[in-house]
Design an enzyme around this catalytic site. Structure first.
Site, mmCIF file in Angstrom:
data_model
loop_
_atom_site.group_PDB
_atom_site.id
_atom_site.type_symbol
_atom_site.label_atom_id
_atom_site.label_comp_id
_atom_site.label_asym_id
_atom_site.label_seq_id
_atom_site.Cartn_x
_atom_site.Cartn_y
_atom_site.Cartn_z
ATOM 1 N N LYS A 45 115.987 -24.338 131.748
ATOM 2 C CA LYS A 45 115.149 -24.862 132.842
ATOM 3 C C LYS A 45 113.795 -24.127 132.850
ATOM 4 C CE LYS A 45 116.067 -27.501 135.665
ATOM 5 N NZ LYS A 45 115.916 -28.984 135.688
ATOM 6 N N LEU B 165 123.756 -41.470 131.501
ATOM 7 C CA LEU B 165 125.166 -41.585 131.917
ATOM 8 C C LEU B 165 126.066 -40.664 131.092
ATOM 9 C CD1 LEU B 165 125.609 -45.391 132.802
ATOM 10 C CD2 LEU B 165 125.099 -43.471 134.331
ATOM 11 N N ARG C 42 124.383 -17.265 147.523
ATOM 12 C CA ARG C 42 123.523 -18.402 147.208
ATOM 13 C C ARG C 42 122.892 -18.906 148.496
ATOM 14 N NH1 ARG C 42 124.425 -16.429 143.056
ATOM 15 N NH2 ARG C 42 125.216 -17.332 141.119
ATOM 16 N N TYR D 22 121.644 -22.004 130.857
ATOM 17 C CA TYR D 22 121.135 -23.075 131.726
ATOM 18 C C TYR D 22 119.760 -22.700 132.296
ATOM 19 C CZ TYR D 22 120.294 -25.502 136.133
ATOM 20 O OH TYR D 22 119.691 -26.187 137.162
ATOM 21 N N ALA E 231 117.677 -20.458 131.389
ATOM 22 C CA ALA E 231 116.664 -20.279 130.337
ATOM 23 C C ALA E 231 116.117 -21.631 129.892
ATOM 24 C CB ALA E 231 117.271 -19.536 129.153
ATOM 25 N N THR F 243 114.743 -25.187 139.446
ATOM 26 C CA THR F 243 115.765 -24.442 140.193
ATOM 27 C C THR F 243 115.278 -23.037 140.545
ATOM 28 O OG1 THR F 243 117.927 -23.414 139.921
ATOM 29 C CG2 THR F 243 116.762 -23.901 137.903
ATOM 30 N N ASP F 244 115.883 -22.457 141.575
ATOM 31 C CA ASP F 244 115.569 -21.059 141.910
ATOM 32 C C ASP F 244 116.141 -20.096 140.865
ATOM 33 O OD1 ASP F 244 118.288 -21.275 142.569
ATOM 34 O OD2 ASP F 244 118.059 -20.597 144.643
ATOM 35 N N GLU F 245 117.085 -20.578 140.040
ATOM 36 C CA GLU F 245 117.735 -19.676 139.071
ATOM 37 C C GLU F 245 116.764 -19.145 138.014
ATOM 38 O OE1 GLU F 245 122.112 -21.791 139.002
ATOM 39 O OE2 GLU F 245 121.536 -20.376 137.462
ATOM 40 N N ASP G 123 118.759 -43.109 133.094
ATOM 41 C CA ASP G 123 119.849 -42.124 133.061
ATOM 42 C C ASP G 123 120.712 -42.384 131.831
ATOM 43 O OD1 ASP G 123 121.407 -40.304 135.554
ATOM 44 O OD2 ASP G 123 122.481 -40.780 133.707
ATOM 45 N N TYR H 51 135.195 -16.588 141.695
ATOM 46 C CA TYR H 51 134.814 -15.722 140.576
ATOM 47 C C TYR H 51 134.509 -14.302 141.095
ATOM 48 C CZ TYR H 51 133.719 -20.077 137.919
ATOM 49 O OH TYR H 51 133.747 -21.303 137.289
HETATM 50 P P1 NAD Z 1 123.879 -33.673 137.767
HETATM 51 O O1 NAD Z 1 124.500 -32.923 136.651
HETATM 52 O O2 NAD Z 1 124.719 -34.097 138.917
HETATM 53 O O3 NAD Z 1 123.173 -35.007 137.219
HETATM 54 C C1 NAD Z 1 122.376 -35.008 136.069
HETATM 55 C C2 NAD Z 1 122.074 -36.462 135.724
HETATM 56 O O4 NAD Z 1 121.217 -36.471 134.581
HETATM 57 C C3 NAD Z 1 123.315 -37.284 135.368
HETATM 58 O O5 NAD Z 1 123.259 -38.557 135.980
HETATM 59 C C4 NAD Z 1 123.233 -37.408 133.853
HETATM 60 O O6 NAD Z 1 123.832 -38.585 133.354
HETATM 61 C C5 NAD Z 1 121.743 -37.403 133.639
HETATM 62 N N1 NAD Z 1 121.341 -36.943 132.306
HETATM 63 C C6 NAD Z 1 121.815 -35.869 131.626
HETATM 64 N N2 NAD Z 1 121.201 -35.771 130.438
HETATM 65 C C7 NAD Z 1 120.306 -36.785 130.368
HETATM 66 C C8 NAD Z 1 119.356 -37.205 129.404
HETATM 67 N N3 NAD Z 1 119.222 -36.569 128.228
HETATM 68 N N4 NAD Z 1 118.579 -38.264 129.696
HETATM 69 C C9 NAD Z 1 118.738 -38.960 130.857
HETATM 70 N N5 NAD Z 1 119.640 -38.626 131.776
HETATM 71 C C10 NAD Z 1 120.405 -37.542 131.554
HETATM 72 O O7 NAD Z 1 122.662 -32.767 138.245
HETATM 73 P P2 NAD Z 1 122.099 -32.508 139.719
HETATM 74 O O8 NAD Z 1 122.912 -31.458 140.353
HETATM 75 O O9 NAD Z 1 121.883 -33.803 140.388
HETATM 76 O O10 NAD Z 1 120.691 -31.859 139.342
HETATM 77 C C11 NAD Z 1 119.519 -32.647 139.203
HETATM 78 C C12 NAD Z 1 118.356 -31.739 138.849
HETATM 79 O O11 NAD Z 1 118.199 -30.767 139.873
HETATM 80 C C13 NAD Z 1 118.556 -30.957 137.548
HETATM 81 O O12 NAD Z 1 117.312 -30.863 136.903
HETATM 82 C C14 NAD Z 1 119.004 -29.582 138.014
HETATM 83 O O13 NAD Z 1 118.632 -28.590 137.083
HETATM 84 C C15 NAD Z 1 118.233 -29.464 139.311
HETATM 85 N N6 NAD Z 1 118.827 -28.577 140.315
HETATM 86 C C16 NAD Z 1 120.101 -28.818 140.785
HETATM 87 C C17 NAD Z 1 120.616 -28.005 141.783
HETATM 88 C C18 NAD Z 1 121.995 -28.214 142.363
HETATM 89 O O14 NAD Z 1 122.426 -27.409 143.194
HETATM 90 N N7 NAD Z 1 122.717 -29.254 142.003
HETATM 91 C C19 NAD Z 1 119.854 -26.942 142.294
HETATM 92 C C20 NAD Z 1 118.596 -26.696 141.734
HETATM 93 C C21 NAD Z 1 118.080 -27.541 140.775
HETATM 94 O O1 DAU Z 2 120.629 -22.174 142.442
HETATM 95 C C1 DAU Z 2 120.489 -23.492 141.997
HETATM 96 C C2 DAU Z 2 121.579 -23.839 141.016
HETATM 97 O O2 DAU Z 2 122.762 -24.025 141.778
HETATM 98 C C3 DAU Z 2 121.287 -25.088 140.180
HETATM 99 O O3 DAU Z 2 120.163 -24.848 139.383
HETATM 100 C C4 DAU Z 2 122.483 -25.472 139.319
HETATM 101 O O4 DAU Z 2 122.231 -26.707 138.669
HETATM 102 C C5 DAU Z 2 123.686 -25.634 140.221
HETATM 103 O O5 DAU Z 2 124.827 -25.909 139.458
HETATM 104 C C6 DAU Z 2 123.903 -24.363 141.050
HETATM 105 O O6 DAU Z 2 124.298 -23.256 140.200
HETATM 106 P P1 DAU Z 2 125.432 -22.209 140.646
HETATM 107 O O7 DAU Z 2 125.981 -21.583 139.442
HETATM 108 O O8 DAU Z 2 124.943 -21.325 141.738
HETATM 109 O O9 DAU Z 2 126.492 -23.285 141.319
HETATM 110 P P2 DAU Z 2 128.079 -23.372 141.238
HETATM 111 O O10 DAU Z 2 128.503 -24.379 142.259
HETATM 112 O O11 DAU Z 2 128.578 -23.528 139.854
HETATM 113 O O12 DAU Z 2 128.541 -21.938 141.754
HETATM 114 C C7 DAU Z 2 128.150 -21.451 143.046
HETATM 115 C C8 DAU Z 2 128.671 -20.032 143.169
HETATM 116 O O13 DAU Z 2 130.109 -20.088 143.233
HETATM 117 C C9 DAU Z 2 128.349 -19.145 141.999
HETATM 118 O O14 DAU Z 2 128.135 -17.817 142.452
HETATM 119 C C10 DAU Z 2 129.610 -19.196 141.120
HETATM 120 C C11 DAU Z 2 130.709 -19.357 142.147
HETATM 121 N N1 DAU Z 2 131.891 -20.138 141.721
HETATM 122 C C12 DAU Z 2 131.711 -21.342 141.131
HETATM 123 C C13 DAU Z 2 132.779 -22.109 140.725
HETATM 124 C C14 DAU Z 2 132.571 -23.438 140.039
HETATM 125 C C15 DAU Z 2 133.176 -19.657 141.979
HETATM 126 O O15 DAU Z 2 133.345 -18.564 142.560
HETATM 127 N N2 DAU Z 2 134.242 -20.412 141.600
HETATM 128 C C16 DAU Z 2 134.100 -21.608 140.944
HETATM 129 O O16 DAU Z 2 135.145 -22.231 140.585
#
Ligand code: NAD
Ligand code: DAU
Length: 357
Positions: A164, A35, A224, A160, A162, A134-136, A33, A217
């Site tokens: 992924k 960090l 979601r 983002y 794009a 991701t589903d996005e 990682d 927003y």
């Molecule tokens: P996060 O942002 O919480 O964590 C990302 C981690 O990757 C961090 O620890 C960061 O330090 C590390 N990192 C960033 N750039 C790096 C690099 N160049 N090399 C090594 N480490 C690096 O993300 P998350 O929410 O835990 O998501 C993890 C994975 O799951 C991602 O690929 C994200 O696209 C995917 N994902 C997340 C969600 C969600 O809801 N959080 C949903 C769908 C998919």
């Molecule tokens: O669908 C999977 C994705 O979910 C992952 O690939 C991404 O890494 C993860 O960040 C997440 O993306 P979203 O954009 O859906 O998550 P976020 O929590 O940022 O926002 C969730 C929804 O809430 C979205 O419709 C935007 C809205 N939102 C978000 C924030 C931060 C608000 O209305 N207010 C806010 O302040």
């Protein structure tokens, strides 16, 4: 025999939950990682001194670092969770998303292929490269549309998604062209312990706790699907063990919700847990929408259920209660992650939306 897995991004939200789960299950985890602001070794404090967790600070784009790590630790699998993950940040500063998600995944694939080619036939048969997506990447649905299946054409809408999508295509190409045994997972929105409070659910919990505005927003009707992080990590482990090489698997929580309903549910749990601030709904504040905001995501999870027998254990009602309780029980973790960089991001993102604490 103990299995060694390289997990990238294992100090982030999903990564740290996955590392904790795999170490508890008996795997040896080498955690690579960089960090960034989203990585936090505090998430892994309970593994201090545990010989089954080896932490290495470094980027997935650092080819020589990755090469040395693979040669030294001889893993049976690489699970790629390292990414820039926040959509709003990708709108204001996309460069890091391209560097990590596209260039980084490419270099990790390339080094993994070089390592794989030097394995003997038996080790090659067992090796897997699992990429967490991701589903996005599938685009945006309207209310009447059917949920995304794995066959849905990619239509990413944000920098983002794009980035992924580009990484998913590279994974597919390394399997198709070079025979690297890859697997891809496409999951919905995760929530649960250790999520950095820039994302909707932890942001709303923390703001409610501190009597600050709960920013919604647009009209709050974007939908979601919400997946509890522990369920997601179990699904990744099952795909790693039993998934068919070259395939992708959707993972979802069977919990589609409009954002406004998510925020109202958090408010009612907070009213019970923190009555001094009730009613927390009074803090709800509608703010300027996210540019290009996808309207709805929904994932069809019949493939992973049918082929691997996985299904989520948590409903949204149980998972969100556990999540709020976790944040309320961990003020030190919150204090640590809400310092410097966090404050900078919150004022940059929300003051531009004319939402001030
Ligand atoms: P996060 O942002 O919480 O964590 C990302 C981690 O990757 C961090 O620890 C960061 O330090 C590390 N990192 C960033 N750039 C790096 C690099 N160049 N090399 C090594 N480490 C690096 O993300 P998350 O929410 O835990 O998501 C993890 C994975 O799951 C991602 O690929 C994200 O696209 C995917 N994902 C997340 C969600 C969600 O809801 N959080 C949903 C769908 C998919
Ligand atoms: O669908 C999977 C994705 O979910 C992952 O690939 C991404 O890494 C993860 O960040 C997440 O993306 P979203 O954009 O859906 O998550 P976020 O929590 O940022 O926002 C969730 C929804 O809430 C979205 O419709 C935007 C809205 N939102 C978000 C924030 C931060 C608000 O209305 N207010 C806010 O302040």
């Amino acid at each position: 025999m103990e299995r060694t897995i390289v997990v990238t991004g294992g100090a982030g939200f999903i990564g740290s939950n996955f590392v904790l789960q795999r170490v508890a299950a008996g795997d040896r985890v080498v955690n690579l990682d960089k960090l960034t602001y989203a990585g936090n070794l505090g998430n892994l404090a309970s593994l201090k001194g545990n010989p089954r967790h080896i932490f290495v600070q470094g980027g997935i784009e650092d080819s020589s670092r990755v090469r040395r790590l693979l040669e030294e630790h001889r893993p049976q699998a690489v699970v790629n969770l390292a990414a820039e993950s926040h959509v709003d940040r990708s709108i204001v500063s996309p460069e890091e998303f391209i560097q990590t998600n596209v260039v980084g995944t490419f270099r990790l694939l390339h080094e993994s292929l070089a390592y794989y080619r030097k394995l003997d036939a038996e080790a090659q048969r067992d090796f897997r490269f699992l990429h967490v997506s991701t589903d996005e990447v599938y685009g945006s649905l309207s209310a009447a549309d059917a949920a995304f299946t794995e066959e849905k054409a990619y239509e990413p809408n944000s920098p983002y998604s794009a980035s992924k999508a580009a990484s998913d295509h590279l994974v597919r190409a390394y399997q198709h062209t070079h025979g690297l045994p890859t697997l891809t997972t496409n999951c919905s929105n995760n929530y649960g312990p250790y999520q950095f409070p820039e994302k909707l659910i932890p942001l709303v919990i923390l703001n409610a706790l501190n009597g600050r505005p709960l920013p919604i927003y647009g009209d709050g009707m974007n939908v979601r699907d919400w997946l509890y992080v522990g369920d997601h990590c179990e699904a990744i482990a099952q795909v790693l063990d039993k998934g068919r090489v070259g395939e992708s698997y959707n993972i979802g929580g069977e919990s589609e919700k409009a954002n406004l309903d998510v925020v109202r549910t958090i408010c009612s749990i907070m009213d019970e847990a923190h009555p001094a601030g009730a009613p927390h709904e009074k803090l709800i504040t509608f703010v300027k929408d996210r540019p290009g905001h996808d309207r709805r995501y929904a994932v069809d999870t019949s493939k992973i259920k049918r082929e691997l027998g996985w299904r989520p254990r948590e409903s949204f009602a149980t998972g969100i209660r556990r999540t709020v309780e976790w944040y309320l029980a961990n003020p030190e973790w919150i204090a640590e992650v809400t310092s410097g960089e966090y404050r900078r991001w919150i004022s940059a993102n929300y003051e531009a939306r004319e939402c001030r604490a």
